[in-house]
Design a protein around this motif. Structure first.
Motif, PDB file in Angstrom:
ATOM      1  N   PHE A 169       2.165  -5.066   1.519  1.00 19.73           N
ATOM      2  CA  PHE A 169       3.342  -4.758   0.712  1.00 19.73           C
ATOM      3  C   PHE A 169       4.584  -5.423   1.295  1.00 19.73           C
ATOM      4  CE2 PHE A 169       7.107  -1.973   0.793  1.00 19.73           C
ATOM      5  CZ  PHE A 169       7.536  -2.188  -0.507  1.00 19.73           C
ATOM      6  N   ASP A 193      13.536   3.485  -4.339  1.00 17.85           N
ATOM      7  CA  ASP A 193      12.087   3.681  -4.442  1.00 17.85           C
ATOM      8  C   ASP A 193      11.826   4.839  -5.387  1.00 17.85           C
ATOM      9  OD1 ASP A 193       9.396   3.875  -4.176  1.00 17.85           O
ATOM     10  OD2 ASP A 193       9.364   4.035  -2.002  1.00 17.85           O
ATOM     11  N   LEU A 262      11.625  -0.252  -6.352  1.00 16.10           N
ATOM     12  CA  LEU A 262      10.208  -0.137  -6.026  1.00 16.10           C
ATOM     13  C   LEU A 262       9.611   1.000  -6.846  1.00 16.10           C
ATOM     14  CD1 LEU A 262      10.481  -0.269  -2.112  1.00 16.10           C
ATOM     15  CD2 LEU A 262      10.221  -2.195  -3.695  1.00 16.10           C
ATOM     16  N   LEU A 264       5.856   2.386  -6.538  1.00 19.63           N
ATOM     17  CA  LEU A 264       4.558   2.178  -5.902  1.00 19.63           C
ATOM     18  C   LEU A 264       3.646   3.373  -6.167  1.00 19.63           C
ATOM     19  CD1 LEU A 264       6.161   0.847  -2.618  1.00 19.63           C
ATOM     20  CD2 LEU A 264       5.281  -0.504  -4.533  1.00 19.63           C
ATOM     21  N   HIS A 265       2.697   3.167  -7.071  1.00 18.99           N
ATOM     22  CA  HIS A 265       1.745   4.195  -7.464  1.00 18.99           C
ATOM     23  C   HIS A 265       2.416   5.356  -8.195  1.00 18.99           C
ATOM     24  CE1 HIS A 265      -0.787   2.422  -4.010  1.00 18.99           C
ATOM     25  NE2 HIS A 265      -1.199   1.929  -5.158  1.00 18.99           N
ATOM     26  N   SER A 288       6.364  -3.266  -8.616  1.00 22.64           N
ATOM     27  CA  SER A 288       5.723  -2.077  -9.163  1.00 22.64           C
ATOM     28  C   SER A 288       4.211  -2.167  -9.010  1.00 22.64           C
ATOM     29  CB  SER A 288       6.086  -1.919 -10.645  1.00 22.64           C
ATOM     30  OG  SER A 288       5.366  -0.854 -11.217  1.00 22.64           O
ATOM     31  N   VAL A 289       3.627  -1.118  -8.437  1.00 27.99           N
ATOM     32  CA  VAL A 289       2.166  -0.995  -8.349  1.00 27.99           C
ATOM     33  C   VAL A 289       1.773   0.210  -9.190  1.00 27.99           C
ATOM     34  CG1 VAL A 289       0.174  -0.681  -6.843  1.00 27.99           C
ATOM     35  CG2 VAL A 289       2.158  -1.996  -6.034  1.00 27.99           C
ATOM     36  N   MET A 358      -0.014  -5.540  -8.553  1.00 29.20           N
ATOM     37  CA  MET A 358       1.444  -5.424  -8.424  1.00 29.20           C
ATOM     38  C   MET A 358       2.121  -6.271  -9.490  1.00 29.20           C
ATOM     39  SD  MET A 358       3.966  -6.509  -5.254  1.00 29.20           S
ATOM     40  CE  MET A 358       3.743  -4.993  -4.312  1.00 29.20           C
TER      41      MET A 358
END
Length: 403
Positions: A169, A193, A262, A264-265, A288-289, A358
């Motif tokens: 990451f 985030d 961000l 993330l998940h 972005s994940v 991602m």
């Protein structure tokens, strides 16, 4: 701290900071000196001002930071003042080595040194060491606090996947910084985030930018779960991380102007809300994940033009994965329409996390590109769906894709 230990630490710090090839010094941790100090962290680094080199001292207290610049010939006194505080943790970086100084409660000074390649050196050898933002085998207070590594830098076997995920990451974050030209903006980089969860990557981003890349960055982690926010605050306090904050709240309604967003998940449509937050605040970068996808899965039907996909949608697992891919394709295309250069990459192997795609987006492309709008309309027509990203992005997006 014993007198001998303090003098030894002072000698090491002074030689590194005032010597040739100095890059950065970070003072943090419990103050073990005899001098009361309002600071919880001090960062020293070389900067160029009006064509001349200075040493910049950034002093962080519980609420704000203060910066002062000194010509090298005048830097000894403020450096001595910082040394006298007796911070229990000092990290030094020069062209030739990294030095970790830790002072125990009993005043014993622990010194760790690691050779690093000089930036001024010639080309790297062909069989160079693999580029890892937070390398294994080196003491790192953050990785220790998060339980990823031991105090001497050994990665815990059960945290190997998390260690790899963090480093991959951070590589993507570094790539995005360069793509958006955020390395030298002349002010702290602001990061939001969305859906920070347990905050492993939030903490890693703050640590990497501030303490490794020597970039001043402020990070805000937001999540609806009060318990994970509480634990994240506790971790940030243990590493005395200034410019790092956490708040309990929902994604999408934040009054913020971040440079980087961000997500993330973030689960289901929370990813779309994070994308909307980035676009609305005109963030320069979005990483972005996506996690679970449900909204589009409920809409997909093997009808009309999509009837040819009936064999694919007949089986639950295939239908689910198809919906995942279609959802992320809509998201990437919507970002392009909103003026972001966008691609989708596999940021880490599936052996480390199943959700490994991602979406990377960097602001700077023309909004409303006709070709992208045509692709979006055709996808909607073919699948007979209206993805949630439309509702998240709102009226401006609907205007751009209207017939």
């Amino acid at each position: 701290m014993g007198t001998d230990g303090r003098e030894s630490l002072g000698q090491i710090v002074t030689a590194a900071v005032l010597g040739p090839g100095f890059r950065r010094a970070t003072f943090a941790g419990v103050a073990r000196g005899d001098v009361a100090s309002p600071w919880v962290r001090v960062v020293v680094r070389p900067v160029e001002l009006r064509g001349a080199w200075h040493l910049q001292f950034s002093y962080f207290d519980a609420k704000k930071d203060t910066t002062r610049n000194y010509p090298p010939a005048e830097a000894a006194a403020p450096l001595d003042e910082v040394i006298a505080v007796g911070f229990s943790g000092v990290h030094l970086t020069t062209d030739g080595e990294e030095i970790d100084l830790r002072t125990t409660k009993k005043g014993k000074l622990l010194v760790g040194r690691r050779a690093v390649a000089s930036e001024a050196a010639g080309p790297e050898p062909h069989n160079r060491v693999k580029d890892v933002p937070l390398p294994e085998g080196r003491a790192d207070r953050l990785l220790e606090v998060m339980g990823v590594a031991t105090a001497d830098g050994r990665v815990r076997p059960t945290m190997r996947a998390k260690f790899t995920q963090i480093n991959e990451f951070l590589k993507q974050l570094r790539h995005a910084l360069d793509a958006a030209e955020l390395r030298r903006v002349g002010r702290p980089v602001e990061i939001l985030d969305c859906g920070c969860g347990s905050s492993y990557l939030t903490l890693a981003a703050h640590h990497y930018l501030n303490n490794v890349l020597a970039m001043e960055a402020r990070v805000l982690g937001v999540d609806v779960n009060e318990e994970v926010i509480r634990k994240s605050i506790e971790r940030s306090e243990r590493i005395a991380a200034n410019g790092l904050a956490f708040a309990c709240g929902r994604i999408g309604g934040l009054e913020a102007t971040p440079d980087i967003v961000l997500a993330l998940h973030a689960c289901d449509t929370a990813t779309d809300d994070a994308i909307s937050q980035a676009v609305r605040s005109e963030a320069k970068v979005l990483l972005s994940v996506p996690c679970c996808h449900h909204a589009l899965n409920r809409e997909l039907r093997p009808d009309g033009p999509a009837e040819v996909l009936r064999p694919l949608m007949r089986h639950g697992i295939l239908r689910e994965r198809t919906a995942d891919l279609i959802t992320d394709a809509f998201r990437a295309l919507a970002l392009r329409i909103m003026g972001y250069r966008t691609d989708v990459v596999e940021f880490v192997s599936t052996e480390h996390t199943a959700r490994n795609l991602m979406i990377r987006a960097v602001r700077g492309a023309p909004a409303g590109d006709a070709a992208h709008v045509a692709e979006y309309r055709e996808m909607k027509r073919f699948f007979g769906v209206t993805p949630y990203i439309e509702a998240a992005l709102g009226e401006r997006f609907r205007e751009l894709i209207s017939e």
